[in-house]
Design a protein around this motif. Structure first.
Motif, short mmCIF file in Angstrom:
data_model
loop_
_atom_site.label_atom_id
_atom_site.label_comp_id
_atom_site.label_asym_id
_atom_site.label_seq_id
_atom_site.Cartn_x
_atom_site.Cartn_y
_atom_site.Cartn_z
N GLN A 88 -72.20 19.34 43.59
CA GLN A 88 -73.10 18.87 42.56
C GLN A 88 -72.32 17.94 41.63
OE1 GLN A 88 -76.42 19.67 42.73
NE2 GLN A 88 -75.73 20.57 44.65
N GLY A 89 -73.02 17.24 40.78
CA GLY A 89 -72.39 16.26 39.90
C GLY A 89 -71.41 16.85 38.91
N HIS A 90 -70.34 16.15 38.66
CA HIS A 90 -69.34 16.63 37.73
C HIS A 90 -69.75 16.43 36.27
CE1 HIS A 90 -68.16 12.43 38.61
NE2 HIS A 90 -67.89 12.38 37.32
N ARG A 91 -70.77 15.64 36.02
CA ARG A 91 -71.21 15.44 34.64
C ARG A 91 -71.94 16.65 34.07
NH1 ARG A 91 -70.36 10.60 32.64
NH2 ARG A 91 -69.88 8.89 34.06
N LEU A 92 -72.73 17.33 34.86
CA LEU A 92 -73.48 18.49 34.37
C LEU A 92 -72.79 19.82 34.64
CD1 LEU A 92 -77.16 17.52 35.24
CD2 LEU A 92 -76.01 17.46 33.03
N ALA A 93 -71.77 19.82 35.46
CA ALA A 93 -71.10 21.07 35.83
C ALA A 93 -70.66 21.91 34.62
CB ALA A 93 -69.91 20.77 36.74
N PRO A 94 -70.02 21.32 33.62
CA PRO A 94 -69.59 22.14 32.48
C PRO A 94 -70.75 22.80 31.74
CG PRO A 94 -68.49 20.03 32.44
CD PRO A 94 -69.56 19.94 33.49
N LEU A 95 -71.87 22.10 31.64
CA LEU A 95 -73.02 22.68 30.95
C LEU A 95 -73.61 23.85 31.74
CD1 LEU A 95 -74.80 19.46 29.66
CD2 LEU A 95 -73.25 20.99 28.42
N LEU A 96 -73.62 23.72 33.05
CA LEU A 96 -74.17 24.79 33.88
C LEU A 96 -73.37 26.08 33.77
CD1 LEU A 96 -74.98 22.73 37.12
CD2 LEU A 96 -76.60 23.55 35.39
N VAL A 97 -72.07 25.97 33.70
CA VAL A 97 -71.24 27.16 33.71
C VAL A 97 -70.92 27.71 32.32
CG1 VAL A 97 -70.23 26.58 35.93
CG2 VAL A 97 -69.05 25.92 33.86
N SER A 98 -71.11 26.92 31.28
CA SER A 98 -70.73 27.39 29.95
C SER A 98 -71.57 28.57 29.47
CB SER A 98 -70.79 26.25 28.93
OG SER A 98 -72.12 25.83 28.75
N GLY A 99 -72.82 28.62 29.87
CA GLY A 99 -73.68 29.73 29.45
C GLY A 99 -73.24 31.08 29.97
N VAL A 100 -72.53 31.09 31.06
CA VAL A 100 -72.05 32.35 31.65
C VAL A 100 -70.96 32.96 30.77
CG1 VAL A 100 -70.91 33.34 33.66
CG2 VAL A 100 -72.63 31.56 33.96
N ALA A 101 -70.13 32.13 30.18
CA ALA A 101 -68.96 32.62 29.46
C ALA A 101 -69.21 32.91 27.98
CB ALA A 101 -67.83 31.61 29.60
N VAL A 102 -70.28 32.43 27.41
CA VAL A 102 -70.50 32.55 25.96
C VAL A 102 -70.56 34.00 25.46
CG1 VAL A 102 -72.15 32.07 24.09
CG2 VAL A 102 -71.48 30.26 25.69
N PRO A 103 -71.32 34.90 26.08
CA PRO A 103 -71.35 36.27 25.56
C PRO A 103 -69.98 36.96 25.58
CG PRO A 103 -73.16 35.91 27.08
CD PRO A 103 -72.26 34.72 27.17
N VAL A 104 -69.21 36.72 26.62
CA VAL A 104 -67.88 37.31 26.71
C VAL A 104 -66.98 36.75 25.62
CG1 VAL A 104 -65.84 37.57 28.17
CG2 VAL A 104 -68.12 37.74 29.17
#
Length: 118
Positions: A88-104
């Protein structure tokens, strides 16, 4: 938690803006690493002042990145998986995965920044 979330949005926007700027001159993983380090520094000072209302000490500053190690590992591995494994595109990759780490990240940073148990 609301203040943490607002600072998280500011931090994410800062990170993402730096990431996009750095993509013009370095590979995506290098852009991710530098943008992450810079935005985490800003996040420390904003969270110390507004979320936890505590004095930013050198000890807390040195522990804060350790507390974000889980966030760093999740986002770095996630960016790699999204880009190189899922193609998948590298431009949106950080946004897709950031939500996983926020609660931790919230739980760990609260432990570091708070003067006592919650």
């Amino acid at each position: 938690m609301l203040t943490f979330a607002v600072i998280g949005v500011i931090n994410t926007a800062t990170y993402y803006g730096l990431y996009l700027l750095l993509l013009a001159v370095v590979p995506y993983l290098a852009a991710h690493l530098v943008a992450f380090a810079l935005s985490m520094t800003g996040s420390f000072f904003l969270n110390a002042r507004f979320t936890y209302r505590t004095r930013p000490t050198l000890r807390k500053f040195l522990l804060f990145p350790l507390g974000n190690a889980t966030n760093f590992l999740i986002t770095t591995a996630g960016v790699y998986v999204v880009v190189d494994v899922l193609h998948q595109g590298h431009r949106l990759a950080p946004l897709l995965v950031s939500g996983v780490a926020v609660p931790v990240t919230f739980l760990v940073s609260r432990t570091i920044m708070s003067p006592g148990p919650r």
